[in-house]
Design a protein around this motif. Structure first.
Motif, PDB file in Angstrom:
ATOM      1  N   ALA A  20       3.284  10.312  -8.210  1.00  0.00           N
ATOM      2  CA  ALA A  20       2.770  11.107  -7.100  1.00  0.00           C
ATOM      3  C   ALA A  20       1.650  10.380  -6.373  1.00  0.00           C
ATOM      4  N   CYS A  21       1.587  10.598  -5.066  1.00  0.00           N
ATOM      5  CA  CYS A  21       0.486  10.085  -4.257  1.00  0.00           C
ATOM      6  C   CYS A  21      -0.777  10.870  -4.596  1.00  0.00           C
ATOM      7  N   THR A  22      -1.875  10.153  -4.868  1.00  0.00           N
ATOM      8  CA  THR A  22      -3.146  10.823  -5.164  1.00  0.00           C
ATOM      9  C   THR A  22      -4.069  10.841  -3.956  1.00  0.00           C
ATOM     10  N   VAL A  50       0.848  -1.191   0.000  1.00  0.00           N
ATOM     11  CA  VAL A  50       0.000   0.000   0.000  1.00  0.00           C
ATOM     12  C   VAL A  50       0.882   1.238   0.000  1.00  0.00           C
ATOM     13  N   CYS A  51       0.294   2.354  -0.382  1.00  0.00           N
ATOM     14  CA  CYS A  51       1.032   3.605  -0.388  1.00  0.00           C
ATOM     15  C   CYS A  51       1.407   3.990   1.046  1.00  0.00           C
ATOM     16  N   PRO A  52       2.679   4.285   1.307  1.00  0.00           N
ATOM     17  CA  PRO A  52       3.104   4.632   2.670  1.00  0.00           C
ATOM     18  C   PRO A  52       2.539   5.983   3.129  1.00  0.00           C
ATOM     19  N   THR A  53       2.085   6.782   2.175  1.00  0.00           N
ATOM     20  CA  THR A  53       1.556   8.097   2.528  1.00  0.00           C
ATOM     21  C   THR A  53       0.069   8.039   2.852  1.00  0.00           C
ATOM     22  N   CYS A  54      -0.724   7.441   1.953  1.00  0.00           N
ATOM     23  CA  CYS A  54      -2.179   7.456   2.141  1.00  0.00           C
ATOM     24  C   CYS A  54      -2.753   6.100   2.522  1.00  0.00           C
ATOM     25  N   GLY A  55      -1.971   5.015   2.370  1.00  0.00           N
ATOM     26  CA  GLY A  55      -2.442   3.700   2.788  1.00  0.00           C
ATOM     27  C   GLY A  55      -3.348   3.010   1.782  1.00  0.00           C
TER      28      GLY A  55
HETATM   29 ZN   LIG Z   1      -0.875   7.522  -1.816  1.00  0.00          ZN
END
Ligand SMILES: [Zn+2]
Ligand SMILES: [Zn+2]
Length: 61
Positions: free
Chosen positions: A46-48, A28-33
């Protein structure tokens, strides 16, 4: 650079038991999960902050 945290960097990685890491672990994305965030597929994207289907660059469509 290998962040060891996105699908692109883990694509060829295997566990100590010889299994593909992507088969044993949900990345999973480490920023938004979110697993469908393009950043979870490739750290250069980029994280969306979104888990929507059909995001460009994501393995999950
Ligand atoms: Zn993300
Ligand atoms: Zn990466």
């Amino acid at each position: 650079m290998n962040c060891e945290n996105c699908r692109e960097c883990l694509r060829d990685a295997t566990t100590h038991g010889g299994w593909p890491v992507l088969a044993t672990r949900m990345v999973v994305c480490p920023t938004c999960g979110n697993k469908r965030c393009p950043h979870a597929t490739n750290h250069e994207l980029a994280c969306t902050g979104s888990n929507d289907r059909g995001q460009p660059g994501s393995d999950y469509q």
